[in-house]
Design a protein around this motif. Structure first.
Motif, PDB file in Angstrom:
ATOM      1  N   ARG A  35      55.535  40.365  36.028  1.00 32.19           N
ATOM      2  CA  ARG A  35      56.820  39.664  35.901  1.00 32.19           C
ATOM      3  C   ARG A  35      57.732  39.895  37.109  1.00 32.19           C
ATOM      4  NH1 ARG A  35      59.107  40.637  30.371  1.00 32.19           N
ATOM      5  NH2 ARG A  35      57.310  39.330  29.970  1.00 32.19           N
ATOM      6  N   PHE A  36      57.863  41.162  37.550  1.00 31.72           N
ATOM      7  CA  PHE A  36      58.800  41.440  38.636  1.00 31.72           C
ATOM      8  C   PHE A  36      58.470  40.637  39.887  1.00 31.72           C
ATOM      9  CE2 PHE A  36      55.527  44.595  39.616  1.00 31.72           C
ATOM     10  CZ  PHE A  36      55.445  44.516  40.994  1.00 31.72           C
ATOM     11  N   LEU A  37      57.186  40.472  40.184  1.00 29.85           N
ATOM     12  CA  LEU A  37      56.792  39.742  41.383  1.00 29.85           C
ATOM     13  C   LEU A  37      56.810  38.233  41.133  1.00 29.85           C
ATOM     14  CD1 LEU A  37      55.915  40.004  44.294  1.00 29.85           C
ATOM     15  CD2 LEU A  37      53.564  40.277  43.515  1.00 29.85           C
ATOM     16  N   ALA A  38      56.386  37.817  39.951  1.00 31.49           N
ATOM     17  CA  ALA A  38      56.393  36.389  39.617  1.00 31.49           C
ATOM     18  C   ALA A  38      57.812  35.829  39.660  1.00 31.49           C
ATOM     19  CB  ALA A  38      55.762  36.163  38.244  1.00 31.49           C
ATOM     20  N   GLN A  39      58.780  36.629  39.242  1.00 31.24           N
ATOM     21  CA  GLN A  39      60.166  36.154  39.236  1.00 31.24           C
ATOM     22  C   GLN A  39      60.753  36.052  40.636  1.00 31.24           C
ATOM     23  OE1 GLN A  39      62.127  38.617  36.288  1.00 31.24           O
ATOM     24  NE2 GLN A  39      61.365  37.318  34.630  1.00 31.24           N
ATOM     25  N   GLU A  40      60.080  36.654  41.621  1.00 31.61           N
ATOM     26  CA  GLU A  40      60.473  36.442  43.012  1.00 31.61           C
ATOM     27  C   GLU A  40      60.089  35.031  43.475  1.00 31.61           C
ATOM     28  OE1 GLU A  40      62.156  38.533  45.175  1.00 31.61           O
ATOM     29  OE2 GLU A  40      62.424  39.936  43.508  1.00 31.61           O
ATOM     30  N   VAL A  41      59.099  34.440  42.792  1.00 31.77           N
ATOM     31  CA  VAL A  41      58.669  33.069  43.098  1.00 31.77           C
ATOM     32  C   VAL A  41      59.532  32.073  42.340  1.00 31.77           C
ATOM     33  CG1 VAL A  41      56.742  31.428  42.965  1.00 31.77           C
ATOM     34  CG2 VAL A  41      56.301  33.844  43.498  1.00 31.77           C
ATOM     35  N   ASN A  42      59.720  32.345  41.038  1.00 31.93           N
ATOM     36  CA  ASN A  42      60.512  31.479  40.164  1.00 31.93           C
ATOM     37  C   ASN A  42      61.030  32.358  39.028  1.00 31.93           C
ATOM     38  OD1 ASN A  42      61.079  29.795  37.801  1.00 31.93           O
ATOM     39  ND2 ASN A  42      60.196  28.107  38.955  1.00 31.93           N
ATOM     40  N   SER A  43      62.299  32.301  38.746  1.00 32.36           N
ATOM     41  CA  SER A  43      62.918  33.211  37.774  1.00 32.36           C
ATOM     42  C   SER A  43      62.347  33.080  36.363  1.00 32.36           C
ATOM     43  CB  SER A  43      64.434  33.013  37.733  1.00 32.36           C
ATOM     44  OG  SER A  43      64.743  31.704  37.295  1.00 32.36           O
ATOM     45  N   THR A  44      61.604  32.010  36.086  1.00 31.38           N
ATOM     46  CA  THR A  44      61.023  31.836  34.747  1.00 31.38           C
ATOM     47  C   THR A  44      59.558  32.270  34.678  1.00 31.38           C
ATOM     48  OG1 THR A  44      60.320  29.554  35.147  1.00 31.38           O
ATOM     49  CG2 THR A  44      62.570  29.886  34.300  1.00 31.38           C
ATOM     50  N   PHE A  45      58.967  32.641  35.810  1.00 34.58           N
ATOM     51  CA  PHE A  45      57.540  32.979  35.845  1.00 34.58           C
ATOM     52  C   PHE A  45      57.289  34.427  35.398  1.00 34.58           C
ATOM     53  CE2 PHE A  45      56.091  29.822  39.405  1.00 34.58           C
ATOM     54  CZ  PHE A  45      56.425  28.766  38.588  1.00 34.58           C
ATOM     55  N   GLN A  46      56.062  34.641  34.857  1.00 32.41           N
ATOM     56  CA  GLN A  46      55.601  35.974  34.474  1.00 32.41           C
ATOM     57  C   GLN A  46      54.208  36.284  35.021  1.00 32.41           C
ATOM     58  OE1 GLN A  46      56.095  37.174  30.303  1.00 32.41           O
ATOM     59  NE2 GLN A  46      56.927  35.123  29.965  1.00 32.41           N
ATOM     60  N   TYR A  47      53.432  35.245  35.373  1.00 37.17           N
ATOM     61  CA  TYR A  47      52.001  35.404  35.634  1.00 37.17           C
ATOM     62  C   TYR A  47      51.580  34.908  37.011  1.00 37.17           C
ATOM     63  CZ  TYR A  47      51.801  35.989  30.597  1.00 37.17           C
ATOM     64  OH  TYR A  47      52.012  36.437  29.314  1.00 37.17           O
ATOM     65  N   PHE A  48      50.440  35.455  37.429  1.00 32.52           N
ATOM     66  CA  PHE A  48      49.684  34.938  38.563  1.00 32.52           C
ATOM     67  C   PHE A  48      48.251  34.734  38.092  1.00 32.52           C
ATOM     68  CE2 PHE A  48      53.098  37.224  40.612  1.00 32.52           C
ATOM     69  CZ  PHE A  48      53.455  36.381  41.654  1.00 32.52           C
ATOM     70  N   TYR A  49      47.553  33.876  38.778  1.00 28.08           N
ATOM     71  CA  TYR A  49      46.130  33.648  38.510  1.00 28.08           C
ATOM     72  C   TYR A  49      45.384  33.935  39.805  1.00 28.08           C
ATOM     73  CZ  TYR A  49      47.990  31.430  34.390  1.00 28.08           C
ATOM     74  OH  TYR A  49      48.666  31.198  33.213  1.00 28.08           O
ATOM     75  N   CYS A  50      44.351  34.737  39.690  1.00 26.38           N
ATOM     76  CA  CYS A  50      43.564  35.123  40.861  1.00 26.38           C
ATOM     77  C   CYS A  50      42.111  34.733  40.646  1.00 26.38           C
ATOM     78  CB  CYS A  50      43.623  36.631  41.087  1.00 26.38           C
ATOM     79  SG  CYS A  50      45.271  37.304  41.287  1.00 26.38           S
ATOM     80  N   VAL A  51      41.448  34.396  41.724  1.00 27.83           N
ATOM     81  CA  VAL A  51      40.013  34.152  41.709  1.00 27.83           C
ATOM     82  C   VAL A  51      39.390  35.082  42.744  1.00 27.83           C
ATOM     83  CG1 VAL A  51      38.159  32.476  42.030  1.00 27.83           C
ATOM     84  CG2 VAL A  51      40.369  31.726  41.099  1.00 27.83           C
ATOM     85  N   LEU A  52      38.541  35.989  42.269  1.00 25.99           N
ATOM     86  CA  LEU A  52      37.757  36.828  43.158  1.00 25.99           C
ATOM     87  C   LEU A  52      36.439  36.104  43.404  1.00 25.99           C
ATOM     88  CD1 LEU A  52      38.448  40.351  41.638  1.00 25.99           C
ATOM     89  CD2 LEU A  52      39.087  39.571  43.924  1.00 25.99           C
ATOM     90  N   LYS A  53      36.258  35.621  44.609  1.00 24.93           N
ATOM     91  CA  LYS A  53      35.089  34.823  44.968  1.00 24.93           C
ATOM     92  C   LYS A  53      33.854  35.713  45.101  1.00 24.93           C
ATOM     93  CE  LYS A  53      35.572  30.977  45.697  1.00 24.93           C
ATOM     94  NZ  LYS A  53      35.452  29.865  44.747  1.00 24.93           N
ATOM     95  N   SER A  54      32.734  35.209  44.585  1.00 29.24           N
ATOM     96  CA  SER A  54      31.445  35.921  44.659  1.00 29.24           C
ATOM     97  C   SER A  54      31.591  37.386  44.234  1.00 29.24           C
ATOM     98  CB  SER A  54      30.854  35.833  46.066  1.00 29.24           C
ATOM     99  OG  SER A  54      30.658  34.486  46.434  1.00 29.24           O
ATOM    100  N   CYS A  55      32.205  37.585  43.095  1.00 26.25           N
ATOM    101  CA  CYS A  55      32.456  38.931  42.582  1.00 26.25           C
ATOM    102  C   CYS A  55      31.176  39.514  41.975  1.00 26.25           C
ATOM    103  CB  CYS A  55      33.563  38.884  41.528  1.00 26.25           C
ATOM    104  SG  CYS A  55      34.034  40.500  40.900  1.00 26.25           S
ATOM    105  N   SER A  56      30.897  40.755  42.293  1.00 27.43           N
ATOM    106  CA  SER A  56      29.723  41.420  41.724  1.00 27.43           C
ATOM    107  C   SER A  56      30.041  42.893  41.479  1.00 27.43           C
ATOM    108  CB  SER A  56      28.516  41.289  42.660  1.00 27.43           C
ATOM    109  OG  SER A  56      28.771  41.934  43.889  1.00 27.43           O
ATOM    110  N   GLY A  57      29.211  43.509  40.660  1.00 29.28           N
ATOM    111  CA  GLY A  57      29.340  44.938  40.399  1.00 29.28           C
ATOM    112  C   GLY A  57      30.562  45.335  39.595  1.00 29.28           C
ATOM    113  N   LEU A  58      31.174  44.377  38.884  1.00 26.83           N
ATOM    114  CA  LEU A  58      32.379  44.672  38.108  1.00 26.83           C
ATOM    115  C   LEU A  58      32.047  45.646  36.982  1.00 26.83           C
ATOM    116  CD1 LEU A  58      35.411  43.933  37.487  1.00 26.83           C
ATOM    117  CD2 LEU A  58      34.465  42.289  35.843  1.00 26.83           C
ATOM    118  N   HIS A  59      32.707  46.791  37.000  1.00 30.27           N
ATOM    119  CA  HIS A  59      32.565  47.745  35.902  1.00 30.27           C
ATOM    120  C   HIS A  59      33.705  48.753  35.924  1.00 30.27           C
ATOM    121  CE1 HIS A  59      30.593  49.977  39.178  1.00 30.27           C
ATOM    122  NE2 HIS A  59      30.885  51.077  38.500  1.00 30.27           N
TER     123      HIS A  59
END
Length: 146
Positions: A35-59
């Motif tokens: 929220r703290f960072l999203a509100q720097e973009v827009n005061s009503t925002f709470q979220y970001f969406y990320c895509v980790l490309k070719s992600c492997s070994g997640l654990h």
């Protein structure tokens, strides 16, 4: 692999919480409440969406039981992982220190990825430099208060 870019972007989300993650092919999609960072973009925002490309070994390895490995993205989403910091493990892998908010203890989340793409809550792609600028601006403003 753009490990430095991935590290810098995820460092911007320090204290953010991963609310959802799922794979689409080899790409890991993440919904991150910061929220703290999203509100720097827009005061009503709470979220970001990320895509980790070719992600492997997640654990995840719990701090109190490093022999236990969790690699199911749906289960990891339920843990509400709070990002505390990260560091490279080697030339390809990253280790993210996380607090498992839902369980009350933490662990280390490991993965490798070739790149990261970040979107704001309106799915506008964000430049990593803009994200770093907003994060620095926020943390600097807190220091000014003290």
């Amino acid at each position: 692999m753009n490990q430095k870019k991935i590290k810098n972007v995820l460092d911007s989300f320090q204290e953010g919480v991963i609310e959802e993650m799922s794979f689409s092919g080899s790409d890991l999609n993440i919904k991150l409440e910061c929220r703290f960072l999203a509100q720097e973009v827009n005061s009503t925002f709470q979220y970001f969406y990320c895509v980790l490309k070719s992600c492997s070994g997640l654990h995840l390895r719990y701090w109190d039981d490093e022999d236990k490995i969790v690699d199911d993205p749906a289960y990891l989403s339920n843990l509400l992982l709070e990002l505390l910091g990260l560091e490279p493990v080697n030339e390809t892998d990253l280790k993210v220190y996380v607090n498992c908010t839902a369980l009350g203890f933490g662990g280390n989340l490991y993965f490798s990825a070739s790149d990261i793409i970040v979107f704001d809550e309106d799915f506008r792609q964000m430049d990593p430099e803009e994200l770093l600028f907003l994060s620095d601006k926020y943390w600097t403003s807190l220091m000014d208060i003290e």
